[in-house]
Design an enzyme around this catalytic site. Structure first.
Site, short mmCIF file in Angstrom:
data_model
loop_
_atom_site.label_atom_id
_atom_site.label_comp_id
_atom_site.label_asym_id
_atom_site.label_seq_id
_atom_site.Cartn_x
_atom_site.Cartn_y
_atom_site.Cartn_z
N TYR A 124 0.81 -1.36 0.01
CA TYR A 124 -0.02 -0.01 0.04
C TYR A 124 1.00 1.11 0.10
CZ TYR A 124 -4.19 -2.93 0.86
OH TYR A 124 -5.23 -3.71 0.48
N LYS A 171 4.30 -15.00 4.76
CA LYS A 171 4.75 -15.67 3.59
C LYS A 171 6.23 -15.67 3.62
CE LYS A 171 3.54 -18.28 -0.13
NZ LYS A 171 2.86 -19.48 -0.11
N ASP A 204 -1.37 -18.91 2.98
CA ASP A 204 -2.32 -19.90 2.35
C ASP A 204 -2.88 -20.77 3.17
OD1 ASP A 204 0.41 -20.37 2.74
OD2 ASP A 204 0.74 -21.30 0.50
N ASP A 228 -6.28 -7.14 4.52
CA ASP A 228 -7.26 -6.50 3.85
C ASP A 228 -7.80 -8.10 3.12
OD1 ASP A 228 -8.88 -5.09 1.93
OD2 ASP A 228 -7.25 -5.62 0.21
N ASP A 232 -11.86 -9.64 4.32
CA ASP A 232 -13.02 -9.82 3.58
C ASP A 232 -13.35 -11.49 3.71
OD1 ASP A 232 -12.97 -7.42 2.60
OD2 ASP A 232 -13.80 -7.91 0.74
#
Ligand code: ATP
Length: 335
Positions: A124, A171, A204, A228, A232
Site C-alpha cells: 500500500y 509468507k 495460504d 485486507d 473480507d
C-alpha cells in the site's frame, strides 16, 4: 462531557449507513457535536478537492472521526483516499472484530476473531513504476518500526482483553527478507508477553484453515495486504460485509470505518445494511470511554438480530435500512 466528532458520510451507500449510525448513537443519549464534512466525489463538487483542507483540519482538531466508504477510482493517478487518510494521520493499527450475530445464516457459529492489520506500509506504499514497457515493479515496504508497533498494539490488546492467542500470518518462506523482518519483530515483542500465547501460520494455509476450522483462531496479526484479504474472507464467514466493523487507530486519534466499500450496486436504494457502521460506532464509543452507551448499542443490535423481524436483505430479511435502524433505536430506548 460533549465529544466533538468529524462525520464523513462518504460515497455510495456511505450517507445512508452513516446517517443510520448517527441516529442510533444519538439514541444512546451520549452528547456529541458532529462536524460533518465530506471527502471523495461529493467533496470534489463542493470544495473542488477530493480531500478538502477543511476536513483535514477537522480531523486534526477533533481527533476522532466516523467515516463512510469512499470509492477508490481504478484509473491511474487516483490514489485511494482511504489509504491517504490512514497514512496522513499515521493511523497504524487497523482493528476488525469478526463475530457471529444471531439469526444470520452462515457456515460456522461461535466465531469471535479479530483481525489486527498493519495500516501504513506494505504494498500500500503505492510505489509502482514501469521498468521497461511490459514490465512494472511494485514495491513492498516492510519496516522494523511499523512491524514492531503493530505487534505491540496486538499484544497490548490481547493482554488487556484477556484474549487467548495471537497468530502472526506471513509468507516468509518466499518473502524471506520482508515477511522475515515482520516475523522477527513480532517474535521479539511476543517474548515480552509471556502471558499471551503466540504462533505463526503461512497465509495460504491460513485461508484453508479459515474455511475449514475458523474457530481455532483468536487474534490474527497481519501485514497490510494479507490483512485486507483475510478481512473480507472473515466477513464472508459471518454473513457478509454488511456486518464487519473497523477502526483505524493512531497514537493521537482514530478514524472509525466499516470494512465494506461504497457498494455502488445498491447505493441510493435504501437497502444497505447499516450494521457494520453501527458496530463501528460501538468501537468508537468504547474509544471515547462511553462504555455504557457502547454496551447498550451492542445489546440493541444483537436484540434486533435475535428477534429477526427487521433484518436487511443481505442477511436474509426484507427490511429497509430505515426499518432496521428504527428497530435498533426502539431497542435502545426500551426499558
Ligand atoms: P470499494 O471499491 O468502494 O471498496 P467494492 O465494490 O470493492 O467497493 P464493496 O462496496 O464493499 O466492495 O461491495 C462488495 C459487495 O458487498 C457488493 O455486492 C455490495 O453490495 C455488498 N455490500 C457491501 N457493503 C454492504 C452493506 N453495508 N449492506 C449490504 N451489502 C453490502
Amino acid at each position: 462531557m460533549t465529544h466533538r466528532i468529524t462525520l464523513i458520510p462518504g460515497d455510495g451507500i456511505g450517507p445512508e449507513v452513516v446517517g443510520a449510525a448517527r441516529r442510533v448513537i444519538e439514541a444512546t443519549g451520549v452528547s456529541i457535536q458532529w462536524e460533518e464534512i465530506n471527502a471523495g466525489g461529493e467533496a470534489l463538487k463542493r470544495y473542488g478537492k477530493l480531500l478538502p483542507e477543511e476536513l483535514l483540519e477537522a480531523i486534526k482538531r477533533n481527533k476522532v472521526a466516523l467515516k463512510g466508504p469512499i470509492t477508490t477510482q481504478v484509473a491511474e493517478g487516483f490514489p485511494s483516499l482511504n489509504v491517504r487518510l490512514r497514512k496522513m494521520f499515521d493511523l497504524y493499527a487497523n482493528f476488525r472484530p469478526i463475530k457471529n450475530l444471531p439469526n444470520v445464516p452462515c457456515r460456522f457459529g461461535d466465531l469471535d476473531l479479530i483481525v489486527v492489520r498493519e495500516n501504513t506500509e506494505d504494498l500500500y506504499a503505492g510505489l509502482e513504476h514501469e521498468v521497461v514497457p511490459g514490465v512494472v515493479e511494485s514495491l513492498k515496504i516492510i519496516t522494523e518500526k511499523a512491524s514492531t508497533r503493530i505487534a505491540r498494539f496486538a499484544f497490548d490488546y490481547a493482554r488487556q482483553h484477556h484474549r487467548r492467542e495471537i497468530c502472526a500470518i506471513h509468507k516468509a518462506n518466499i518473502m524471506k527478507l520482508s515477511d522475515g523482518l515482520f516475523l522477527n519483530c513480532v517474535r521479539a515483542v511476543a517474548q515480552e508477553y509471556s502471558d499471551v500465547k503466540y504462533r505463526e501460520l503461512i497465509v495460504d494455509n491460513t485461508c484453508m484453515q479459515l474455511v475449514m476450522n475458523p474457530q481455532q483462531f483468536d487474534i490474527l496479526l497481519l501485514e497490510n495486504l494479507y490483512g485486507d484479504i483475510i478481512s473480507d474472507l472473515g466477513a464472508g464467514l459471518i454473513g457478509g460485509l454488511g456486518l464487519v466493523p473497523g477502526a483505524n487507530i493512531g497514537i493521537d486519534g482514530a478514524i472509525f470505518e466499516a470494512v465494506h466499500g461504497s457498494a455502488p450496486d445498491i447505493a441510493g436504494k435504501g437497502i444497505a445494511n447499516p450494521t457494520a457502521v453501527m458496530l463501528t460506532s460501538v468501537l468508537m464509543l468504547e474509544y471515547l470511554k462511553e462504555s455504557e452507551a457502547a454496551r447498550r448499542l451492542q445489546n440493541a443490535i444483537e436484540q434486533v438480530y435475535r428477534e429477526g423481524k427487521h433484518l436487511t436483505r443481505d442477511v436474509g430479511g426484507r427490511a429497509t435500512t430505515e426499518e432496521f435502524t428504527d428497530a435498533v433505536v426502539k431497542a435502545i430506548s426500551a426499558p
